[in-house]
Enzyme design. Structure first.
Site, PDB file in Angstrom:
ATOM      1  N   ARG A 273      21.703  -0.108   7.890  1.00 43.74           N
ATOM      2  CA  ARG A 273      21.449   0.859   6.836  1.00 43.74           C
ATOM      3  C   ARG A 273      20.052   0.671   6.236  1.00 43.74           C
ATOM      4  NH1 ARG A 273      25.410  -2.802   5.131  1.00 43.74           N
ATOM      5  NH2 ARG A 273      25.165  -3.812   3.099  1.00 43.74           N
TER       6      ARG A 273
ATOM      7  N   ARG B 100      15.470   0.409  -1.736  1.00 43.53           N
ATOM      8  CA  ARG B 100      16.894   0.332  -1.379  1.00 43.53           C
ATOM      9  C   ARG B 100      17.232   1.357  -0.290  1.00 43.53           C
ATOM     10  NH1 ARG B 100      22.359   2.175  -4.378  1.00 43.53           N
ATOM     11  NH2 ARG B 100      23.798   1.133  -2.971  1.00 43.53           N
ATOM     12  N   HIS B 101      18.148   1.002   0.585  1.00 49.76           N
ATOM     13  CA  HIS B 101      18.554   1.877   1.682  1.00 49.76           C
ATOM     14  C   HIS B 101      19.210   3.159   1.185  1.00 49.76           C
ATOM     15  CE1 HIS B 101      22.835   1.035   1.106  1.00 49.76           C
ATOM     16  NE2 HIS B 101      22.491  -0.231   0.906  1.00 49.76           N
TER      17      HIS B 101
ATOM     18  N   GLU C  57      21.971  -8.040   2.223  1.00 53.23           N
ATOM     19  CA  GLU C  57      22.699  -7.890   0.963  1.00 53.23           C
ATOM     20  C   GLU C  57      23.459  -9.169   0.611  1.00 53.23           C
ATOM     21  OE1 GLU C  57      22.935  -7.016  -1.880  1.00 53.23           O
ATOM     22  OE2 GLU C  57      23.722  -4.965  -1.908  1.00 53.23           O
TER      23      GLU C  57
ATOM     24  N   HIS D 234      18.618  -4.040  -0.163  1.00 53.97           N
ATOM     25  CA  HIS D 234      19.915  -3.606  -0.690  1.00 53.97           C
ATOM     26  C   HIS D 234      19.959  -3.779  -2.209  1.00 53.97           C
ATOM     27  CE1 HIS D 234      21.328  -3.820   3.535  1.00 53.97           C
ATOM     28  NE2 HIS D 234      20.458  -4.808   3.584  1.00 53.97           N
TER      29      HIS D 234
END
Length: 208
Positions: free
Chosen positions: A55, A5-6, A79, A141
């Site tokens: 991101r 995940r970012h 996302e 995401h």
């Protein structure tokens, strides 16, 4: 395969639904990406693929630099779309759409099954490009990872909530065997902490 995940964004801190809105990492998120990259680089990834949203791309770039790999981009790893909720806080969503909030289904947004299907399909495409023994890192995401993970593991939809959310810059590790995918680690890389993401509220661990 590693689902990563970012790092943190300002909208994460403000508990705003990000969805497809292209929000950059904040200062903390940049530091998180650098720290996580230093750990993940020791796994010697052979392929790094990211969502097209910055991101995630900027998070993946930190690992690409250390691993000496180009970061490839796949829009299907983005996302979950939040429709009318994008940019709104949890409190604003709960007040304006109490029924939809309870189901975590945004007006004009993507369904959980659509997201699960596209993320799982994308990861399978990239896994098929790996040489035997290779490691794929997917930078994506919170909701996208949890839903794609549930689909890859073959969980029936009513059991998807058993998978908790991921903290910023945390990751999950899967291994493919003769009987399919197996989850080796989930939400790894940090001590348990509150999860602020676009995923449904009850997917986050309780605050301690």
């Amino acid at each position: 395969m590693v689902f990563w995940r970012h790092g943190q964004t300002l909208w994460n801190v403000e508990q705003r639904f990000q969805g497809h809105t292209d929000i950059p990492l904040d200062e903390t998120g940049v530091a998180q990406a650098e720290r996580a990259a230093s750990l993940l680089a020791s796994l010697r990834p052979s392929l790094i693929v990211s969502s097209h949203l910055r991101r995630a791309q900027d998070t993946a770039a930190a690992l690409g630099t250390l691993a000496g790999l180009d970061v490839l981009v796949d829009k299907d790893l983005r996302e979950r779309g939040g429709g009318e909720w994008e940019g709104l806080t949890r409190a604003e969503i709960a007040a304006g759409w109490p029924v939809q909030y309870a189901e975590w289904e945004a007006p004009g947004g993507e369904t959980v099954t659509d997201v699960a299907d596209r993320v799982a399909a994308a990861t399978r495409r990239w896994v098929s490009r790996l040489e035997e023994g290779g490691l794929l890192v997917v930078a994506s995401h919170g909701a996208a990872i949890r839903l794609g993970l549930a689909r890859l593991l073959g969980l029936p939809e009513e059991l998807w909530p058993i998978l908790g959310g991921l903290g910023n810059c945390s990751w999950s590790v899967l291994q493919e065997g003769r009987k399919g995918w197996r989850l080796l680690e989930h939400n790894a890389g940090t001590l348990p902490e509150p999860v602020n993401s676009d995923d449904r509220p009850d997917s986050a661990p309780a605050a301690v």
